[in-house]
Design an enzyme around this catalytic site. Sequence first.
Site, short mmCIF file in Angstrom:
data_model
loop_
_atom_site.label_atom_id
_atom_site.label_comp_id
_atom_site.label_asym_id
_atom_site.label_seq_id
_atom_site.Cartn_x
_atom_site.Cartn_y
_atom_site.Cartn_z
N GLU A 1 0.82 -1.21 0.00
CA GLU A 1 0.00 0.00 0.00
C GLU A 1 0.85 1.26 0.00
OE1 GLU A 1 -4.05 -0.70 2.30
OE2 GLU A 1 -2.34 -1.22 3.58
N ILE B 1 -5.96 6.10 7.64
CA ILE B 1 -6.75 7.15 7.02
C ILE B 1 -7.20 8.15 8.09
CG2 ILE B 1 -7.49 5.85 5.01
CD1 ILE B 1 -10.15 5.30 6.40
N GLU B 2 -7.19 7.75 9.35
CA GLU B 2 -7.46 8.69 10.43
C GLU B 2 -6.43 9.82 10.41
OE1 GLU B 2 -7.55 5.41 10.62
OE2 GLU B 2 -9.06 4.71 12.07
N THR C 1 6.34 36.15 40.19
CA THR C 1 5.30 36.13 41.22
C THR C 1 5.71 35.22 42.37
OG1 THR C 1 4.09 34.29 40.20
CG2 THR C 1 3.52 36.52 39.47
N ARG D 1 8.41 18.23 33.16
CA ARG D 1 7.42 18.33 34.22
C ARG D 1 7.23 16.96 34.89
NH1 ARG D 1 2.44 21.08 35.44
NH2 ARG D 1 1.75 20.18 37.42
N ARG E 1 7.76 23.40 39.76
CA ARG E 1 7.71 22.66 38.50
C ARG E 1 8.46 23.41 37.42
NH1 ARG E 1 1.65 24.25 39.36
NH2 ARG E 1 2.67 24.40 41.37
N ASP F 1 4.21 24.65 33.87
CA ASP F 1 2.80 24.39 34.14
C ASP F 1 1.98 25.20 33.15
OD1 ASP F 1 0.51 23.42 35.50
OD2 ASP F 1 0.37 25.27 36.63
N ASP G 1 -2.07 25.86 32.01
CA ASP G 1 -3.49 25.65 32.28
C ASP G 1 -4.32 26.29 31.19
OD1 ASP G 1 -3.20 24.29 34.74
OD2 ASP G 1 -2.94 26.19 35.80
N LEU H 1 -10.92 17.87 33.66
CA LEU H 1 -10.91 19.00 32.74
C LEU H 1 -12.04 19.95 33.12
CD1 LEU H 1 -9.82 20.45 30.25
CD2 LEU H 1 -11.37 19.06 28.85
N PRO I 1 -10.93 26.48 37.36
CA PRO I 1 -11.67 26.81 38.59
C PRO I 1 -10.95 27.76 39.54
CG PRO I 1 -10.82 24.56 38.68
CD PRO I 1 -10.63 25.04 37.26
#
Length: 270
Positions: free
Chosen positions: A25, A76-77, A164, A204, A213, A216, A218, A232, A237
């Site tokens: 193929e 094919i994906e 910070t 990480r 770390r 990070d 988010d 998730l 939050p």
Amino acid sequence: MAVTYDKILIRGLEVGACHGVHAEEKVNPQPFIFDADIYTEFYSAAKQDDINATVNYSKVCDILVETATKNCYNLIETLAYSGVYALFEGLNFKKISLTVYKPQAPVKHKFGTVGVTVTAEKEVAYLSLGSSMGDRKKYLDTAIKLLSETRGVKVKNVSSYIETEPYGGAAENRFLNCAAEVETVLAPRQLLNEIHRIEGECGRVRDVHWGDRTLDIDIVFFGRQVIEECDLQIPHPEYSKRAFVLKPLNEIAPEFVCPVFHKKVKDLQA
């Protein structure tokens, strides 16, 4: 309010190409068939009867043919996702559904065809990035670079870097933080998976919650979506409690309205 699009259809675009897991193929071309549903707005083009104000169908076909013939994939994906990425990179529209059929797939049963469909929609997401170990600036620079190299993601804007104090009580080092605006055709969880990959490439280690770390990242906002899942949550939050998120975010997106608090970023205070 749901977004309403016009839709352009391309059906039955046949391309001879080499995709598949078997050795033959990869060297003997076989047909692949593309169907594309392109969600866009062509009211203005229709009103003016102006070909330059609508999608160039020939360009769409050119991009799909080039994607299929210049690459050799097992799945094919993979071909379908590559076609979607290439169309978003080459043309300006908001949403596409692309189906790829493989009518001569090596299946030992009588069948008409096999195929896959990928549906993707362009969205703007806002990310918060931080580092408190090693060369902090280098880690942030690397993260932005890796994001920009991720297919389906385009970095549109990056805030200044700010230093910070550590947050949460576990970290000991000062952080370097920034915010980034990205345009993406990845779904939220797909974007999260890419973020975890980038964090991993930057060393990480997830051992101490809120600890120091190397990197990070988010997802603070993903368009105006609100997602509540165990691993998730969007909007993030904790974002409204964190000055190190709000200050850089206010620099690049002061007018963005939070879908939870219904306030502009510039009006939120940690």
